[in-house]
Design a protein around this motif. Structure first.
Motif, mmCIF file in Angstrom:
data_model
loop_
_atom_site.group_PDB
_atom_site.id
_atom_site.type_symbol
_atom_site.label_atom_id
_atom_site.label_comp_id
_atom_site.label_asym_id
_atom_site.label_seq_id
_atom_site.Cartn_x
_atom_site.Cartn_y
_atom_site.Cartn_z
ATOM 1 N N TYR A 44 -4.151 -10.453 1.492
ATOM 2 C CA TYR A 44 -3.532 -11.696 1.945
ATOM 3 C C TYR A 44 -3.911 -12.871 1.052
ATOM 4 N N GLY B 3 -4.215 -14.897 8.707
ATOM 5 C CA GLY B 3 -3.271 -13.830 8.404
ATOM 6 C C GLY B 3 -3.957 -12.608 7.839
ATOM 7 N N TYR B 4 -3.305 -11.467 7.983
ATOM 8 C CA TYR B 4 -3.784 -10.240 7.351
ATOM 9 C C TYR B 4 -2.586 -9.477 6.814
ATOM 10 N N ALA B 5 -2.700 -8.964 5.603
ATOM 11 C CA ALA B 5 -1.612 -8.182 5.016
ATOM 12 C C ALA B 5 -2.106 -6.793 4.687
ATOM 13 N N GLY B 6 -1.356 -5.770 5.068
ATOM 14 C CA GLY B 6 -1.763 -4.403 4.739
ATOM 15 C C GLY B 6 -0.850 -3.381 5.375
ATOM 16 N N ASP B 7 -0.755 -2.219 4.715
ATOM 17 C CA ASP B 7 0.133 -1.166 5.193
ATOM 18 C C ASP B 7 -0.620 0.095 5.584
ATOM 19 N N ASP C 194 0.820 -1.211 0.000
ATOM 20 C CA ASP C 194 0.000 0.000 0.000
ATOM 21 C C ASP C 194 0.853 1.260 0.000
ATOM 22 N N SER D 60 6.217 -8.579 1.212
ATOM 23 C CA SER D 60 4.911 -8.999 1.732
ATOM 24 C C SER D 60 4.361 -10.186 0.945
#
Ligand SMILES: Nc1ncnc2c1ncn2[C@@H]1O[C@H](COP(=O)(O)OP(=O)(O)OP(=O)(O)O)[C@@H](O)[C@H]1O
Ligand SMILES: [Mg+2]
Lengths: 308, 116, 119
Positions: free
Chosen positions: B99, C31-35, B32, C101
């Protein structure tokens, strides 16, 4: 650029205005195709068509008495007929350029009048010595860069905005842009324009990509951290140098700012996709030379070079 | 991986498409933050992101990336769409979170940027 | 299949930046992915491991309020000292991977750590 200082937005503007140095006579076409007032509009149509021109001066002996263009031709076909003489349809008030005027005047005149061409006259004798179109100017700039180009390519590529961004001197071509501070909506627009212009100049894709990424990072830093400034790209044989100058607030510790991951960006900036602290490191990785000078309270000057 | 397979794998909707669906995409990157993307993205990669502003398109343009996929059902802003059309990019949108999008594409054989 | 953070650390060869004694007792539910912190605040679920490149102290506050089981910082980034200090206080393990990531998530998925929302 050698002598520009950190708070030198204007300095950049001044030193970059090299288009002042080139004269109209260096860019103009000397073989001017003309018609006489008694020629018919049918003649005009034929001559313009044959030469793929969109207008030409009307000469009575040595004296220029008007100019006739494609628009006049269209008008004459619609409202009159093609056997009527040129003098009936030509424009009599001709705006001209002097051969020894700096090219920047020509650029300004094109912008102001929206005409496609200006006859060029000698300042003393007032005689017609050439004709100048936007294509002539761009051709001249590119020739100074020794860049090969296709006539057609150039003809196609004359959006006004590109034209107005051009500066030049004998050996280099400069593109200059203003970057607004705090305007996120437009953030990236300048680098996008720059990238397309460098592509048009025929630079290698990898070179263009590296300059584009570095410029984008610099542009975003100006949008996020400053009230705006200037970005100038200087294209010369063998290298492209980009100089980005703002008027503050300045960076207290330049070495720290260069470290990957270091960022003072607030959370709202991260929500808008920036603030990873990777911008300056990216610029370093993409370029062959990098110089970052900053004074707190005055401003920052970032200059980088990519070898082409 | 072909663009068509990416669309199938992510059950993505096409927001802007100016390319042949047989177009090859070599790598993927999910992030992001755009400077992170620019530090590792290679030409002809896929950018997975939750950032829907014009800067997502400018970032792709700078890095010579032609396909951007917005995750978790995000739809790009109108200006973003306009810029992408003008530049001939492909914009996709998937309801999957970042994800799951990464996991699925990897299982189908699309490599990440760390492996090159 | 549920995994503990310890298993994940071993399988992905993660560097452990905080005290290691919590790892074997933490089960990973997904899981979680994020910025973007707003995104994670809105959508991450209790017990998930969070994959991000952010290193700012605020990541600990987010992980703590969402009761995430830990944070994997990617791209080999070094978490700020203040972040680690806060993480110790809040009992949020912080782990670091040199991979991106995408690649970290790919490996977690191979271990069976998933996120099936929106599927
Ligand atoms: N023109 C500038 N004026 C003032 N400060 C600047 C300027 N450019 C950079 N900085 C400072 O240097 C820091 C590092 O800049 P850098 O571009 O590397 O990262 P960032 O902009 O914070 O995040 P990212 O570029 O990853 O989005 C910034 O956080 C800011 O404090
Ligand atoms: Mg930056």
């Amino acid at each position: 650029m050698k002598d520009s200082n950190v708070n030198g937005t204007l300095q950049i503007a001044r030193t970059q205005e090299m288009i002042y140095e080139l004269r109209v006579q260096q860019a103009m076409t000397k073989q001017v195709i003309t018609v006489e007032p008694e020629n018919t509009m049918a003649d005009v149509s034929r001559v313009l068509g044959e030469n793929r021109h969109s207008g030409m001066p009307v000469m009575k002996g040595e004296e220029m008495v008007g100019i006739v263009s494609v628009e006049d031709l269209v008008r004459s076909f619609r409202e009159g007929n093609s056997s009527q003489p040129v003098k009936q349809w030509m424009s009599k008030n001709v705006t001209t350029l002097y051969a020894d005027e700096p090219l920047v005047h020509a650029v300004q005149k094109f912008e102001r009048h929206g005409y496609g061409r200006f006859p060029v006259i000698d300042r003393k004798t007032k005689r017609l010595v050439g004709i100048l179109t936007k294509v002539d100017i761009i051709r001249c700039l590119l020739q100074h860069l020794e860049i090969d180009f296709q006539d057609l390519e150039i003809r196609r590529y004359i959006p006004r905005e590109w034209f107005s961004e051009l500066d030049c001197d004998r050996a280099t071509l400069s593109l200059r842009y203003h970057i607004d501070g705090a305007n996120f909506e437009k953030a990236g627009e300048v680098s996008s324009k720059l990238k397309r212009n460098l592509q048009t100049l025929g630079l290698a894709p990898d070179v263009v990509r590296r300059i584009a990424i570095a410029s984008f990072e610099a542009e975003l830093n100006l949008v996020i951290f400053t009230e705006g400034g200037e970005l100038a790209a200087r294209v010369e044989p063998g290298r492209v140098t980009v100089t980005v100058v703002d008027n503050g607030p300045g960076i207290p510790d330049v070495e720290l700012a260069m470290q990957p991951g270091y960022s003072t960006a607030p959370d709202w900036v991260r929500e808008l996709g920036f603030g990873a602290g990777m911008g300056l490191p990216n610029i370093k990785n993409c370029t062959n030379e990098l110089k970052l000078e900053s004074k707190v309270g005055e401003g920052t000057k970032l200059q980088f070079t990519v070898f082409t | 991986m072909k663009l068509r397979e990416i669309i199938e794998t992510l059950q993505a909707t096409i927001v802007v498409n100016s390319h042949d669906q047989e177009m090859a995409v070599e790598l993927a990157c999910g992030s992001d933050l755009m400077s992170d993307v620019l530090s590792r993205l290679k030409p002809d990669a896929l950018l997975l992101t939750g950032l829907i502003t014009p800067q997502s398109v400018y970032t792709a343009e700078m890095a010579d990336v032609r396909v951007v996929c917005y995750v978790r059902g995000k739809k790009p802003e109108a200006e973003t769409v306009r810029l992408a059309e003008e530049r001939g990019l492909v914009l996709l949108s998937t309801t999957l979170p970042m994800y799951e999008s990464c996991g699925r594409l990897y299982r189908k054989g699309l490599k990440g940027v760390s492996e090159t | 299949m549920t995994r503990t953070l310890k298993e994940i650390v071993e399988a992905l060869k993660l560097a452990v930046s905080t005290r290691g004694d919590l790892l074997s007792s933490r089960t990973v539910t997904g899981g979680y992915a994020g910025d973007m912190l707003s995104d994670v605040l809105a959508h991450a679920r209790k017990g998930q491991v969070w994959v991000t490149l952010q290193t700012h102290t605020n990541i600990v506050a987010v992980a703590s309020s969402k009761e995430l089981c830990g944070i994997i910082v990617v791209n080999g980034r070094t978490p700020e000292a203040a972040t680690l200090q806060k993480a110790e206080q809040e009992h949020i393990p912080i782990l670091v991977s040199p991979l991106s990531s995408y690649d970290v998530v790919a490996r977690l998925c191979e271990l069976g750590v998933t996120n099936r929302e929106g599927v």
